[in-house]
Design a protein around this motif. Structure first.
Motif, PDB file in Angstrom:
ATOM      1  N   GLN A  30       9.153  95.355  11.123  1.00 51.89           N
ATOM      2  CA  GLN A  30       7.970  95.013  10.325  1.00 51.89           C
ATOM      3  C   GLN A  30       8.339  94.736   8.873  1.00 51.89           C
ATOM      4  N   LEU A  31       9.154  95.620   8.312  1.00 46.98           N
ATOM      5  CA  LEU A  31       9.559  95.423   6.920  1.00 46.98           C
ATOM      6  C   LEU A  31      10.365  94.142   6.788  1.00 46.98           C
ATOM      7  N   GLY A  32      11.284  93.929   7.725  1.00 49.67           N
ATOM      8  CA  GLY A  32      12.102  92.727   7.669  1.00 49.67           C
ATOM      9  C   GLY A  32      11.266  91.457   7.643  1.00 49.67           C
ATOM     10  N   ARG A  33      10.264  91.371   8.508  1.00 52.49           N
ATOM     11  CA  ARG A  33       9.412  90.181   8.545  1.00 52.49           C
ATOM     12  C   ARG A  33       8.670  89.993   7.224  1.00 52.49           C
ATOM     13  N   ALA A  34       8.277  91.103   6.611  1.00 59.61           N
ATOM     14  CA  ALA A  34       7.483  91.019   5.386  1.00 59.61           C
ATOM     15  C   ALA A  34       8.305  90.598   4.171  1.00 59.61           C
ATOM     16  N   VAL A  35       9.600  90.900   4.185  1.00 63.37           N
ATOM     17  CA  VAL A  35      10.428  90.613   3.000  1.00 63.37           C
ATOM     18  C   VAL A  35      11.515  89.588   3.269  1.00 63.37           C
ATOM     19  N   GLY A  36      11.507  88.986   4.465  1.00 67.97           N
ATOM     20  CA  GLY A  36      12.477  87.932   4.756  1.00 67.97           C
ATOM     21  C   GLY A  36      13.851  88.424   5.138  1.00 67.97           C
ATOM     22  N   MET A  37      13.926  89.539   5.848  1.00 72.74           N
ATOM     23  CA  MET A  37      15.197  90.070   6.336  1.00 72.74           C
ATOM     24  C   MET A  37      15.080  90.259   7.844  1.00 72.74           C
ATOM     25  N   ASN A  38      16.213  90.107   8.544  1.00 69.30           N
ATOM     26  CA  ASN A  38      16.168  90.393   9.975  1.00 69.30           C
ATOM     27  C   ASN A  38      16.379  91.886  10.191  1.00 69.30           C
ATOM     28  N   PRO A  39      16.048  92.424  11.380  1.00 68.73           N
ATOM     29  CA  PRO A  39      16.158  93.869  11.618  1.00 68.73           C
ATOM     30  C   PRO A  39      17.555  94.427  11.366  1.00 68.73           C
ATOM     31  N   ALA A  40      18.587  93.660  11.709  1.00 66.71           N
ATOM     32  CA  ALA A  40      19.961  94.127  11.482  1.00 66.71           C
ATOM     33  C   ALA A  40      20.231  94.297   9.994  1.00 66.71           C
ATOM     34  N   GLN A  41      19.727  93.388   9.171  1.00 70.45           N
ATOM     35  CA  GLN A  41      19.922  93.498   7.723  1.00 70.45           C
ATOM     36  C   GLN A  41      19.209  94.724   7.164  1.00 70.45           C
ATOM     37  N   VAL A  42      18.011  95.014   7.674  1.00 71.33           N
ATOM     38  CA  VAL A  42      17.288  96.202   7.218  1.00 71.33           C
ATOM     39  C   VAL A  42      18.089  97.460   7.556  1.00 71.33           C
ATOM     40  N   THR A  43      18.618  97.506   8.774  1.00 74.29           N
ATOM     41  CA  THR A  43      19.412  98.657   9.192  1.00 74.29           C
ATOM     42  C   THR A  43      20.643  98.825   8.304  1.00 74.29           C
ATOM     43  N   GLN A  44      21.349  97.714   8.041  1.00 74.10           N
ATOM     44  CA  GLN A  44      22.547  97.785   7.200  1.00 74.10           C
ATOM     45  C   GLN A  44      22.202  98.156   5.766  1.00 74.10           C
ATOM     46  N   MET A  45      21.091  97.633   5.266  1.00 69.69           N
ATOM     47  CA  MET A  45      20.650  97.975   3.907  1.00 69.69           C
ATOM     48  C   MET A  45      20.388  99.470   3.796  1.00 69.69           C
ATOM     49  N   GLU A  46      19.720 100.031   4.791  1.00 71.44           N
ATOM     50  CA  GLU A  46      19.367 101.448   4.730  1.00 71.44           C
ATOM     51  C   GLU A  46      20.561 102.359   4.970  1.00 71.44           C
ATOM     52  N   ALA A  47      21.646 101.805   5.512  1.00 70.97           N
ATOM     53  CA  ALA A  47      22.888 102.562   5.679  1.00 70.97           C
ATOM     54  C   ALA A  47      23.827 102.369   4.496  1.00 70.97           C
TER      55      ALA A  47
END
Length: 287
Positions: A30-47
């Motif tokens: 959900q966050l990825g779609r809202a800010v233009g990131m794919n789910p993998a990028q969100v996971t890597q960002m949070e790690a």
């Protein structure tokens, strides 16, 4: 490219972004779609494995309805300061990551508080005392490794000896009697501890036997205050390395423990008197 070994600050940035997302009730997709990131990028960002710009931080904060402006500003500072070299990086290929992360934690703190049960805290150890501690490691370390760890510990001490970071050391009375390296090493260590306790930005408080064990014999820890309370961190030494804590519930517990010790430990002056008394006792017994 994703980072293989993100630093402590990079991981903390990611952890705060994850908390921000979870508090808003968003999943990673959900966050990825809202800010233009794919789910993998969100996971890597949070790690902490990929970085983000300050602009994207503000986009994420707005999307997650975060109105904590001091937190957002502090996270922006982490992003802005990325890539700056730090003295401990020269040891990266020579020492375990745990050593480097303790130095990074201390160097980024606004204020430090430690509690130690059976030894003088590392930030106040003499070279001989630290060397004796590392020499007792089992299985035994080679001499060059002992010297390397000792040199690293002495460099860590600059963070408090410079006066830039206020430091409170709660030391259990038992630690004043432990003879690492023998009576002469301990005597010199107690003398150094007495001198350090007079330092303007260093407070040494002895937790007496009469106070019991606070919080427990195995919990030697460092509490590092950040620029805001939400970015405080804690580190605990264990037999299998260090453990790092940044969850609000854990940090609240450490703050409660520090408050408890503050109420039971001897005053600074009474602590100095006890340190001097133990030192004199050692000198009488081993002259």
């Amino acid at each position: 490219m994703a980072r293989t070994n993100p630093t402590l600050r990079q991981r903390r940035l990611g952890a705060e972004l994850r908390r921000m997302r979870e508090q808003a009730g968003f999943g990673g997709s959900q966050l990825g779609r809202a800010v233009g990131m794919n789910p993998a990028q969100v996971t890597q960002m949070e790690a902490g494995k990929i970085g983000i710009s300050v602009e994207r931080l503000h986009t994420i904060a707005a999307t997650c309805m975060c109105v904590n402006e001091p937190l957002i500003a502090a996270l922006a500072d982490i992003i802005t300061n990325r890539g700056k070299s730090s003295w401990w990086e020269e040891y990266r290929d020579a020492l375990a990551t745990d050593f480097l992360e303790v130095a990074e934690l201390e160097s980024g703190a606004e204020r430090l508080t430690t509690y130690s049960t059976s030894l003088v805290p590392g930030l106040l150890q003499t070279g001989a005392y630290a060397n004796a501690l590392f020499a007792q490691t089992y299985p035994p370390l080679p001499h060059h490794e002992i010297d390397l760890r000792t040199a690293f510990r002495m460099q860590r001490q600059r963070v408090v000896r410079s006066g830039a970071t206020p430091y409170t050391a709660f030391v259990h009375q038992a630690a004043l009697h432990m003879q690492f390296g023998g009576p002469r090493v301990l005597t010199e260590q107690l003398k150094a501890l007495d001198i350090d306790s007079e330092h303007q930005n260093i407070s040494v408080r002895v937790v007496p036997f009469s106070a019991g064990v606070v919080p427990s014999p195995s919990e030697n820890f460092t509490y590092a205050e950040g620029p805001i309370t939400e970015l405080d961190s804690a580190e605990m030494d264990t037999g299998h390395g260090i453990r790092l804590f940044d969850a609000p519930a854990h940090l609240a517990r450490f703050r409660a423990l520090i408050a408890q010790m503050d109420s039971t430990a001897l005053s600074e002056e009474a602590s100095r008197e006890m340190i001097r008394s133990v030192k004199k006792e050692m000198e009488r017994e081993h002259d």
